[in-house]
Design an enzyme around this catalytic site. Structure first.
Site, PDB file in Angstrom:
ATOM      1  N   HIS A   1      36.678  42.400  37.066  1.00  0.00           N
ATOM      2  CA  HIS A   1      36.888  42.621  35.627  1.00  0.00           C
ATOM      3  C   HIS A   1      37.673  41.436  35.036  1.00  0.00           C
ATOM      4  O   HIS A   1      37.269  40.846  34.035  1.00  0.00           O
ATOM      5  CB  HIS A   1      37.654  43.947  35.456  1.00  0.00           C
ATOM      6  N   GLU A   2      38.761  41.077  35.702  1.00  0.00           N
ATOM      7  CA  GLU A   2      39.589  39.974  35.198  1.00  0.00           C
ATOM      8  C   GLU A   2      38.833  38.638  35.248  1.00  0.00           C
ATOM      9  O   GLU A   2      38.940  37.818  34.339  1.00  0.00           O
ATOM     10  CB  GLU A   2      40.899  39.871  36.000  1.00  0.00           C
TER      11      GLU A   2
ATOM     12  N   HIS B   1      36.464  38.193  32.346  1.00  0.00           N
ATOM     13  CA  HIS B   1      37.162  37.678  31.154  1.00  0.00           C
ATOM     14  C   HIS B   1      37.321  36.173  31.267  1.00  0.00           C
ATOM     15  O   HIS B   1      37.071  35.424  30.333  1.00  0.00           O
ATOM     16  CB  HIS B   1      38.582  38.258  31.058  1.00  0.00           C
TER      17      HIS B   1
HETATM   18 ZN   LIG Z   1      40.239  43.560  30.605  1.00  0.00          ZN
END
Ligand SMILES: [Zn+2]
Length: 245
Positions: free
Chosen positions: A59-60, A63
């Protein structure tokens, strides 16, 4: 050419992933359960690392990659207070999944770009959720943990049934929870930036998550998270009219 992930960043990623894995394990095993069955507890960390640790870090990284695509500099930074708070809360059975986040440095970034960067993380969790659902169907793994037995069938949708853990079903539920948690429209969570960009996209994405949760995990999730998100939405409308700066 500089490397994509620096050494200090890599160390912070590893610590954060291990911490969130440990916190989640304590939430489900309970501190007393962990102490009563220490060997089982150590083994329990592995399925959580594979399903939830991966969900957190990918998830990170989603980004980060989208931010870099938009010409920004992006780096994961551990948040030590958040990390400690997360571990303390886990003892009380609450997961506060925020040991760190990707920080973005850019000369200029539009609302839209910021919104898309923010949406990339929860979108990645949906991909993982779907992969885990497929694995659950075609290559299920079930493990027994004594400290999970007291939950009975309360967390059946999470793959926990009288002590038996269906690893991939658990992973699917964890990734749904990660996505929903991050879509909470409160700064600095992703949801606030998506809503700031476009409230319809925020609403549509949350609806998609709730539908996936109802169909693939358990209908009860939709009711509890739906009510919570609605309340937070109302609160955020009252207190943060301008959106994050
Ligand atoms: Zn996030």
């Amino acid at each position: 050419m500089h490397t994509l992930i620096g050494k200090s960043e890599a160390i912070q990623i590893v610590i954060s992933v291990l911490a969130i894995t440990l916190a989640m394990a304590i939430v489900f095993a309970g501190l007393d359960g962990a102490l009563a069955y220490p060997k089982e507890f150590v083994l329990f960390l592995l399925p959580i690392l594979v399903t939830m640790g991966s969900g957190f870090i990918l998830h990170e990284m989603a980004h980060k990659l989208v931010a870099i695509y938009y010409g920004a500099r992006a780096q994961f930074q551990m948040w030590i207070q958040g990390l400690v708070f997360m571990l303390v809360m886990s003892v009380f059975g609450i997961l506060f999944a925020a040991p760190g986040a990707v920080y973005i440095y850019a000369e200029k970034i539009t609302k839209r770009e910021n919104g898309i960067i923010s949406l990339a993380g929860p979108t990645l969790n949906i991909f993982l959720l779907l992969i885990f659902i497929v694995l659950q169907k075609f290559a299920p793994i079930t493990q027994y943990y004594s400290f999970l037995a007291p939950w009975g069938n309360d967390f059946q949708g999470f793959g926990i049934l009288y002590g038996a853990l269906s690893v991939w079903q658990f992973g699917a539920a964890m990734n749904l929870m990660l996505a929903l948690f991050n879509m909470i429209p409160a700064f600095p969570l992703d949801g606030s930036k998506v809503m700031w960009w476009n409230k319809w996209i925020w609403g549509g994405f949350v609806l998609l998550l709730l539908i996936l949760g109802a169909v693939l995990i358990q209908p009860g999730i939709v009711i509890s998270w739906g009510i919570m998100l609605l309340l937070l939405l109302i609160i955020s409308r009252i207190f943060f009219r301008g959106g994050p700066k």
